[in-house]
Design a protein around this motif. Structure first.
Motif, PDB file in Angstrom:
ATOM      1  N   ARG A   1       0.821   0.114   0.315  1.00 48.97           N
ATOM      2  CA  ARG A   1      -0.162  -0.535   1.185  1.00 48.97           C
ATOM      3  C   ARG A   1      -0.550  -1.911   0.639  1.00 48.97           C
ATOM      4  NH1 ARG A   1      -3.324   1.659   4.952  1.00 48.97           N
ATOM      5  NH2 ARG A   1      -2.859   3.776   4.224  1.00 48.97           N
TER       6      ARG A   1
ATOM      7  N   ASP B   1       5.295   4.149   5.890  1.00 52.47           N
ATOM      8  CA  ASP B   1       6.044   5.398   5.723  1.00 52.47           C
ATOM      9  C   ASP B   1       7.425   5.141   5.123  1.00 52.47           C
ATOM     10  OD1 ASP B   1       3.926   6.776   6.797  1.00 52.47           O
ATOM     11  OD2 ASP B   1       4.772   6.878   8.828  1.00 52.47           O
TER      12      ASP B   1
ATOM     13  N   GLN C   1       2.066   1.468  10.251  1.00 58.22           N
ATOM     14  CA  GLN C   1       2.247   2.779   9.631  1.00 58.22           C
ATOM     15  C   GLN C   1       3.715   3.106   9.399  1.00 58.22           C
ATOM     16  OE1 GLN C   1      -0.288   4.702   8.489  1.00 58.22           O
ATOM     17  NE2 GLN C   1       1.293   6.016   7.552  1.00 58.22           N
TER      18      GLN C   1
ATOM     19  N   GLU D   1       1.685   5.599  -2.023  1.00 57.40           N
ATOM     20  CA  GLU D   1       1.132   5.016  -0.803  1.00 57.40           C
ATOM     21  C   GLU D   1       0.188   3.850  -1.090  1.00 57.40           C
ATOM     22  OE1 GLU D   1      -1.508   6.308   3.136  1.00 57.40           O
ATOM     23  OE2 GLU D   1      -0.547   7.838   1.897  1.00 57.40           O
TER      24      GLU D   1
END
Length: 543
Positions: free
Chosen positions: A437, A424, A420, A433
């Motif tokens: 990912r 971020d 994570q 995002e």
């Protein structure tokens, strides 16, 4: 010939048909008007007014490069901010095969004014075009540049005539490649823009496909001709008089279509039949619209004058395009996914990374027409199995793409756990995002490799696969963008019935006047054939 049973002494000349006579008249008219034959061309010389020697069917290269080096981006990169010595020092062991070196040489040859020397009468001996001899120059021979830019290309490395559009795309691709390590100084970027296609099926759900391009290719809506009455009257008169009318030395009227109508066709809703909807798990109808996600510094419009007639026979449209000096395409900006819209299932999750399977029925019909099977697969996939017509159009638009022969790779969903904190970090850089990912999954969680993956996707990976369709901002920050108002900079015209024969000429607006560049001949345009262009180059215009 007698060996094959052909006796010329027994042959008789037949009368030309009406269609043949019309074609002959139109070709002669095009040749004279586009080259401005019979006009008193005032010769020009100096910086930016240097002709290019025809190496034998190299007019497509000459016309295109004259317009390209009339743009600020290429002029700045290869002339104002790079000297010949600097280019030579940075070149590899053999500068003769270095594209950067050859572009710098060509830029200095065209823009310095040192070589825009009028040809002597002796140089012009034997030239049949007496009306423009004074505009002919010694010029610059682009032989080494042509050799480098055409290296390993099966067509451009020959002496055959080529399509100026295909050459421009190949040229831009090569320039982008040699500047990949320094994108901030890549002049090809000034032509680059984003395109978004929106598909809405009968379920009400939507899909968004995005890509980057350098050319806006436009269909010509002949049904919107502004001179329909003139055309109808001529056809009626021709039917009444028959061959007698065809034998007259007249220029037959052509449809006249507004450029803005051509641009509207690009954005207009199009109904697709046999569209496979993942929401319905069945074929249905869909409405496709298109828009631009960014407005480039230079907008290149390609007029689709070469079309397929009945029986899949290619032909060239004899049509005039009414082109204004200034256009505003602000209304063509794409709005992107709206809050009330719902994405089709396949587009809802980018983590899957699996494309829609190609419809075998569409592939088999395309293969029966003689197309390559892999190309047909890509056409079906990239048109979301919208049908044979949509796939065929895609093939003609993309058959010369550099990655057209690369295999189709389906990525399977990764079960890799994403850190994570790394996610971020990428998001803090302004990256969506979903994209962050997917990049981390594709690079094994390495944040540096993930960043490189995002901004320089691997070969064969489309922009759509690295850019989420649900993104609130559809504009790629790496692309130039601004207002949608443009001014005509120049245009390239084609003479002939096919892109593989004929002649290309460029007209460019310089120093408050229009200039004709016809290989080695450079002069003030007297009768601008602005309505006969094949490629139109616009530059951003600010009031």
């Amino acid at each position: 010939m007698q060996h094959f049973g052909i006796d010329f002494s027994s042959l008789q000349k037949t009368e030309m048909t009406t269609a043949e006579t019309e074609l002959d008249h139109n070709t002669n008219f095009d040749w004279n008007r586009i080259q401005e034959s019979g006009k008193e061309v005032v010769p020009l010389s100096g910086s930016g007014y240097t002709g290019l020697v025809n190496l034998g069917n190299s007019c497509y290269l000459a016309a295109t490069m004259q317009v390209v080096f009339s743009t600020y981006s290429f002029c700045s990169r290869y002339y104002k901010h790079q000297s010949l010595k600097a280019a030579f020092d940075m070149a590899p062991a053999d500068p003769t095969v270095d594209l950067n070196m050859q572009l710098t040489k060509l830029a200095h040859g065209l823009l310095s004014g040192k070589y825009s020397v009028p040809a002597t009468k002796k140089d012009n001996a034997g030239d049949a075009d007496d009306t423009s001899l004074t505009a002919k120059q010694v010029g610059v021979s682009p032989r080494m540049f042509k050799s480098v830019i055409a290296a390993k290309h099966p067509e451009f490395s020959t002496t055959r005539q080529q399509d100026a559009l295909e050459f421009f795309m190949h040229f831009i691709d090569q320039v982008e490649r040699i500047n990949s390590g320094n994108p901030n100084f890549d002049p090809s970027k000034s032509f680059k823009f984003g395109v978004e296609e929106r598909l809405q099926c009968s379920s009400g759900k939507v899909a968004y496909n995005r890509r980057n391009d350098y050319i806006l290719s436009l269909n010509i809506p002949l049904h919107k001709a502004t001179n329909k009455n003139e055309l109808q009257n001529f056809e009626a008169e021709k039917d009444a008089m028959g061959k007698e009318l065809a034998s007259n030395e007249i220029v037959h009227p052509r449809p006249r279509v507004s450029l803005m109508d051509c641009l509207d066709c690009f954005s207009a809703p199009e109904e697709l039949n046999d569209f496979y909807s993942t929401a319905l798990d069945a074929k249905t109808t869909a409405i496709k619209t298109a828009g631009l996600t960014s407005f480039p510094d230079y907008l290149v419009l390609h007029m689709r004058k070469f079309v397929l007639d009945s029986g899949w026979v290619p032909k060239k449209l004899d049509v005039y395009i009414d082109v204004p000096d200034i256009i505003d395409i602000s209304h063509m900006r794409s709005k992107g996914l709206q809050p009330e819209e719902e994405l089709l299932p396949d587009n809802a999750s980018l983590d899957d990374g699996v494309k829609v399977d190609a419809d075998e029925d569409i592939i088999s019909q395309l293969v029966s027409m003689g197309f390559n099977y892999l190309h047909c697969q890509k056409a079906a996939i990239n048109t979301s199995n919208a049908g044979v017509e949509a796939a065929t159009n895609w093939l003609f638009d993309h058959m010369n793409d550099p990655d057209i022969d690369e295999p189709i790779i389906k990525e399977q969903k990764s079960s890799l756990h994403i850190d994570q904190s790394k996610l971020d970090t990428l998001v803090s850089f302004g990256i969506e995002e979903e994209v962050a990912r997917k990049a981390l999954q594709a690079t094994g969680g390495d944040i540096e490799k993930a960043t490189e993956w995002i901004f320089n996707p691997p070969p064969g990976l489309s922009n759509m696969e690295t850019t989420p369709s649900s993104s609130g901002s559809l504009v790629d920050d790496a692309l130039p963008d601004g207002k949608g108002k443009y001014r005509l900079l120049g245009f390239v015209s084609h003479i002939g019935t096919s892109t593989h024969c004929g002649h290309y000429v460029a007209h460019i607006y310089k120093d408050g006047r229009w200039v004709i560049f016809n290989d080695e001949k450079v002069g003030v345009s007297q009768d601008l054939p602005i309505d006969m262009g094949y490629l139109y180059f616009f530059e951003r215009y600010d009031d």
